[in-house]
Motif scaffolding. Structure first.
Motif, PDB file in Angstrom:
ATOM      1  N   TRP A   1     136.425   1.544 -55.168  1.00 17.44           N
ATOM      2  CA  TRP A   1     137.219   0.617 -56.105  1.00 17.44           C
ATOM      3  C   TRP A   1     137.922   1.449 -57.125  1.00 17.44           C
ATOM      4  O   TRP A   1     139.016   0.952 -57.433  1.00 17.44           O
ATOM      5  CB  TRP A   1     136.151  -0.106 -56.794  1.00 17.44           C
TER       6      TRP A   1
ATOM      7  N   LYS B   1     132.290  -1.133 -53.411  1.00 23.60           N
ATOM      8  CA  LYS B   1     133.448  -1.668 -54.136  1.00 23.60           C
ATOM      9  C   LYS B   1     133.452  -3.012 -54.514  1.00 23.60           C
ATOM     10  O   LYS B   1     133.512  -3.382 -55.595  1.00 23.60           O
ATOM     11  CB  LYS B   1     134.770  -1.521 -52.954  1.00 23.60           C
TER      12      LYS B   1
ATOM     13  N   ASN C   1     145.808  -5.494 -53.750  1.00 21.40           N
ATOM     14  CA  ASN C   1     144.795  -4.749 -53.200  1.00 21.40           C
ATOM     15  C   ASN C   1     145.183  -4.469 -51.667  1.00 21.40           C
ATOM     16  O   ASN C   1     144.587  -3.736 -50.950  1.00 21.40           O
ATOM     17  CB  ASN C   1     143.236  -5.610 -53.315  1.00 21.40           C
TER      18      ASN C   1
ATOM     19  N   TYR D   1     144.790  -6.523 -59.263  1.00 19.01           N
ATOM     20  CA  TYR D   1     144.382  -6.511 -58.059  1.00 19.01           C
ATOM     21  C   TYR D   1     144.495  -7.463 -56.948  1.00 19.01           C
ATOM     22  O   TYR D   1     144.652  -7.205 -55.747  1.00 19.01           O
ATOM     23  CB  TYR D   1     142.759  -6.159 -58.523  1.00 19.01           C
ATOM     24  N   GLN D   2     144.379  -8.647 -57.206  1.00 17.68           N
ATOM     25  CA  GLN D   2     144.527  -9.937 -56.525  1.00 17.68           C
ATOM     26  C   GLN D   2     145.812  -9.821 -55.832  1.00 17.68           C
ATOM     27  O   GLN D   2     145.946 -10.348 -54.548  1.00 17.68           O
ATOM     28  CB  GLN D   2     144.279 -11.306 -57.258  1.00 17.68           C
TER      29      GLN D   2
ATOM     30  N   TYR E   1     146.477   1.091 -59.986  1.00 17.85           N
ATOM     31  CA  TYR E   1     146.921   0.320 -61.157  1.00 17.85           C
ATOM     32  C   TYR E   1     147.396   1.011 -62.429  1.00 17.85           C
ATOM     33  O   TYR E   1     148.406   0.340 -63.013  1.00 17.85           O
ATOM     34  CB  TYR E   1     145.942  -0.827 -61.329  1.00 17.85           C
TER      35      TYR E   1
ATOM     36  N   HIS F   1     142.002   1.821 -56.452  1.00 14.95           N
ATOM     37  CA  HIS F   1     142.606   0.894 -56.801  1.00 14.95           C
ATOM     38  C   HIS F   1     143.051   0.911 -58.275  1.00 14.95           C
ATOM     39  O   HIS F   1     144.044   0.541 -58.763  1.00 14.95           O
ATOM     40  CB  HIS F   1     142.220  -0.266 -56.474  1.00 14.95           C
TER      41      HIS F   1
END
Length: 273
Positions: A196, A72, A174, A170-171, A203, A199
């Motif tokens: 990854w 990831k 996550n 993502y920040q 999104y 995620h």
């Protein structure tokens, strides 16, 4: 557009050599930079293979990570290279590409770069519904592409803007727990934390975004044994070798638009009546 290629490698020198041979024989109308990113702790022959490879189509840079990032973090780090260019094509080392993959990627990215509904471009033709565990065949609507609310990990391309938008999201998300209430399929929620892609799919679902997929594949997955895969592989796809004139239908006009369950959207189905 300045779209380099980045190859993700770790512990499979034979796989890497096979992918690099396919890249070497592909068609490029402009110089193309090649990055080979090697995760730490793998077979030393992978680094040697990357160093020996003579890339004739532009600049080559070998990135050797001092420690093991894991899949990831390694993919996320590679995608961040898009921020230094107009975009990035990401290829894991067990893939193989059509000679026309770069021509297709350039056309698809240029065609969709200003459409905020599009979050990326797949080189791989999705032909299996992982939720239903059955073959998947998108509706034929005269276009060489279709759209789906699933991210691709077997040959994918992001523009700088597309990746920047995901990175910001993502920040802030996550660490949040996944939930079927968000519309994420249960099968995807169960994917390991090393993914990854789960995620990115989340999104896409939460922001109503889609990937462009080709109907004929420009990449295929050999499914070589590695850290996160072993055993049988039924995801190989037939590669296209002879179509430079791609028919591209805009997202708003396409009838072939699918959600993360590989189900056609109701409003697109209504257009068939």
């Amino acid at each position: 557009m300045d779209i380099p290629i980045i190859v993700i490698a770790h512990n499979r020198p034979d796989s890497l050599r096979r992918l690099l041979r396919s890249l070497e024989t592909a068609v490029y109308e402009i110089p193309v930079q090649l990055y080979i990113s090697i995760d730490g702790g793998g077979d030393p022959e992978v680094f040697a293979t990357a160093n020996r490879f003579n890339w004739k189509h532009g600049k080559k840079e070998v990135i050797r990570h001092g420690k093991n990032l894991g899949l990831k973090k390694h993919v996320l780090a590679c995608a961040d290279k898009s921020l230094e260019h107009d975009g990035i094509i990401i290829l894991e080392d067990d893939l193989f590409v059509s000679p026309l993959f770069y021509c297709y990627a350039q056309q698809a990215v240029h065609f969709s770069k200003d459409d905020e509904k599009i979050s990326g471009v797949s080189l791989y033709a999705h032909g299996f519904n992982e939720t239903a565990q059955m073959p998947f065949q998108p509706l034929s609507d005269g276009s060489d592409i279709f759209f789906m609310q699933l991210a691709s990990s077997w040959g994918q391309c992001f523009t700088k803007e597309q990746w920047s938008r995901f990175k910001r999201w993502y920040q802030g998300h996550n660490a949040k727990a996944f939930s079927e209430k968000e519309g994420v399929p249960a099968s995807i929620i169960k994917w390991p934390e090393a993914s990854w892609k789960k995620h990115f799919i989340r999104y896409m679902i939460l922001n109503d975004l889609y990937f462009i997929y080709p109907r004929a594949s420009y990449s295929t997955n050999f499914g070589d044994d590695g850290t996160h895969h072993w055993g049988d592989n039924h995801y190989q796809a037939s590669l296209i070798f002879n179509n430079n004139n791609i028919s591209l239908t805009p997202f708003d006009e396409s009838r072939a638009v699918y959600d993360s369950y590989c189900e056609i959207l109701p409003d697109r189905l209504n257009r068939l009546t």
